[in-house]
Design a protein around this motif. Structure first.
Motif, short mmCIF file in Angstrom:
data_model
loop_
_atom_site.label_atom_id
_atom_site.label_comp_id
_atom_site.label_asym_id
_atom_site.label_seq_id
_atom_site.Cartn_x
_atom_site.Cartn_y
_atom_site.Cartn_z
N ALA A 95 0.84 -1.20 0.00
CA ALA A 95 0.00 0.00 0.00
C ALA A 95 0.88 1.26 0.00
O ALA A 95 1.98 1.26 0.56
N VAL A 96 0.38 2.33 -0.62
CA VAL A 96 1.10 3.61 -0.61
C VAL A 96 0.93 4.22 0.77
O VAL A 96 -0.17 4.50 1.22
N GLN A 97 2.06 4.42 1.46
CA GLN A 97 2.03 4.98 2.81
C GLN A 97 2.16 6.50 2.80
O GLN A 97 1.59 7.17 3.65
N GLU A 98 2.97 7.00 1.86
CA GLU A 98 3.24 8.42 1.77
C GLU A 98 3.39 8.81 0.32
O GLU A 98 3.85 8.00 -0.49
N ALA A 99 3.03 10.05 0.01
CA ALA A 99 3.21 10.55 -1.35
C ALA A 99 3.44 12.05 -1.28
O ALA A 99 2.74 12.75 -0.54
N LYS A 100 4.46 12.52 -2.04
CA LYS A 100 4.69 13.97 -2.09
C LYS A 100 5.03 14.36 -3.52
O LYS A 100 5.63 13.59 -4.27
N VAL A 101 4.64 15.57 -3.89
CA VAL A 101 4.83 16.07 -5.25
C VAL A 101 6.27 16.52 -5.43
O VAL A 101 6.80 17.27 -4.60
N LEU A 102 6.91 16.02 -6.50
CA LEU A 102 8.26 16.45 -6.86
C LEU A 102 8.22 17.50 -7.97
O LEU A 102 9.01 18.43 -7.98
N ARG A 103 7.32 17.31 -8.95
CA ARG A 103 7.14 18.28 -10.03
C ARG A 103 5.67 18.63 -10.09
O ARG A 103 4.82 17.78 -10.34
N SER A 104 5.40 19.88 -9.86
CA SER A 104 4.04 20.33 -9.63
C SER A 104 3.39 20.98 -10.85
O SER A 104 4.05 21.65 -11.63
N ILE A 105 2.11 20.74 -10.96
CA ILE A 105 1.19 21.55 -11.77
C ILE A 105 0.07 21.88 -10.78
O ILE A 105 -0.77 21.02 -10.47
N PRO A 106 0.10 23.07 -10.21
CA PRO A 106 -0.75 23.39 -9.06
C PRO A 106 -2.22 22.97 -9.18
O PRO A 106 -2.79 22.46 -8.20
N LEU A 107 -2.84 23.12 -10.32
CA LEU A 107 -4.25 22.76 -10.45
C LEU A 107 -4.46 21.24 -10.50
O LEU A 107 -5.60 20.77 -10.36
N LEU A 108 -3.39 20.46 -10.70
CA LEU A 108 -3.53 19.01 -10.84
C LEU A 108 -2.93 18.20 -9.67
O LEU A 108 -3.17 17.00 -9.57
N ASP A 109 -2.15 18.85 -8.83
CA ASP A 109 -1.42 18.15 -7.76
C ASP A 109 -2.33 17.34 -6.83
O ASP A 109 -2.07 16.16 -6.56
N ALA A 110 -3.39 17.96 -6.33
CA ALA A 110 -4.27 17.28 -5.37
C ALA A 110 -4.92 16.04 -5.99
O ALA A 110 -4.98 14.98 -5.35
N ALA A 111 -5.36 16.15 -7.23
CA ALA A 111 -5.99 15.02 -7.92
C ALA A 111 -4.97 13.89 -8.12
O ALA A 111 -5.29 12.70 -7.94
N ALA A 112 -3.74 14.25 -8.48
CA ALA A 112 -2.69 13.23 -8.66
C ALA A 112 -2.40 12.52 -7.35
O ALA A 112 -2.30 11.29 -7.31
N LEU A 113 -2.23 13.28 -6.26
CA LEU A 113 -1.95 12.67 -4.95
C LEU A 113 -3.10 11.77 -4.49
O LEU A 113 -2.86 10.67 -3.98
N ASP A 114 -4.33 12.22 -4.69
CA ASP A 114 -5.49 11.41 -4.30
C ASP A 114 -5.50 10.06 -5.03
O ASP A 114 -5.80 9.02 -4.44
N ALA A 115 -5.17 10.08 -6.31
CA ALA A 115 -5.16 8.83 -7.09
C ALA A 115 -4.03 7.92 -6.64
O ALA A 115 -4.24 6.72 -6.37
N VAL A 116 -2.82 8.46 -6.52
CA VAL A 116 -1.65 7.64 -6.16
C VAL A 116 -1.83 6.99 -4.79
O VAL A 116 -1.45 5.83 -4.59
N LYS A 117 -2.42 7.69 -3.86
CA LYS A 117 -2.60 7.14 -2.50
C LYS A 117 -3.53 5.93 -2.49
O LYS A 117 -3.55 5.18 -1.52
N GLN A 118 -4.27 5.72 -3.57
CA GLN A 118 -5.17 4.56 -3.66
C GLN A 118 -4.55 3.39 -4.42
O GLN A 118 -5.13 2.31 -4.46
N TRP A 119 -3.40 3.61 -5.04
CA TRP A 119 -2.74 2.55 -5.79
C TRP A 119 -2.27 1.45 -4.83
O TRP A 119 -1.97 1.70 -3.67
N GLN A 120 -2.20 0.24 -5.37
CA GLN A 120 -1.70 -0.92 -4.60
C GLN A 120 -0.64 -1.61 -5.44
O GLN A 120 -0.79 -1.73 -6.66
N PHE A 121 0.43 -2.06 -4.78
CA PHE A 121 1.56 -2.70 -5.46
C PHE A 121 1.85 -4.06 -4.86
O PHE A 121 1.42 -4.38 -3.75
N THR A 122 2.60 -4.86 -5.61
CA THR A 122 3.10 -6.12 -5.04
C THR A 122 4.16 -5.75 -4.00
O THR A 122 4.91 -4.79 -4.20
N PRO A 123 4.25 -6.48 -2.90
CA PRO A 123 5.30 -6.19 -1.91
C PRO A 123 6.69 -6.40 -2.53
O PRO A 123 6.89 -7.28 -3.35
N THR A 124 7.63 -5.57 -2.14
CA THR A 124 9.01 -5.70 -2.59
C THR A 124 9.76 -6.54 -1.56
O THR A 124 9.69 -6.26 -0.37
#
Length: 144
Positions: A95-124
């Protein structure tokens, strides 16, 4: 006497040690087999407690749940599009525990963060143990 037995030649598990024994008035030389044991390899190091960065021996986890970002209405009406780059920390459970913007587009940042925080990955895995990882992800916004 066989010089091979005297020199200890041969594989390590079959080396012989020569022992002298005194019986009565004569001296006898007897070969004695002493098996050698190779030391066990050291155990693997414990898994890191801090997240490790993807790269080298650390493979990027595979996304198993993708959530598309919701394109903000204000960004659509302003005709804003582009790529938001995010650094995400993926937990040992994928599960995504933390997410922070490295390259911003101010009007799109919040939507991008909301989506990424819901992504699920295979454990490493590192030495067979799930570990948290840090990776960079991109979220694309294109107008239709």
């Amino acid at each position: 006497m066989n010089s091979e037995l005297m020199s200890g030649a041969g594989p390590p598990s079959h080396r012989m040690r020569v022992v002298s024994a005194i019986w009565g008035s004569g001296v006898s030389v007897l070969p004695v087999t002493t098996p050698t044991v190779d030391p066990a390899p050291p155990p693997p190091p414990p898994p890191p407690t801090a997240p490790v960065r993807v790269g080298g021996q650390i493979k990027q986890p595979t996304k198993v749940k993708d959530v598309k970002p919701v394109y903000p209405a204000i960004a659509q009406s302003a005709r804003v599009q582009g790529v938001v780059i995010i650094e995400a920390t993926i937990g040992p459970n994928g599960a995504v525990q933390e997410a922070k913007v490295l390259r911003s587009i101010p009007l799109l940042d919040a939507a991008a963060l909301d989506a990424v925080k819901q992504w699920q990955f295979t454990p490493t895995l590192l030495n067979g143990v799930p570990v948290p990882v840090i990776m960079t992800v991109t979220v694309n916004f294109t107008l239709q």
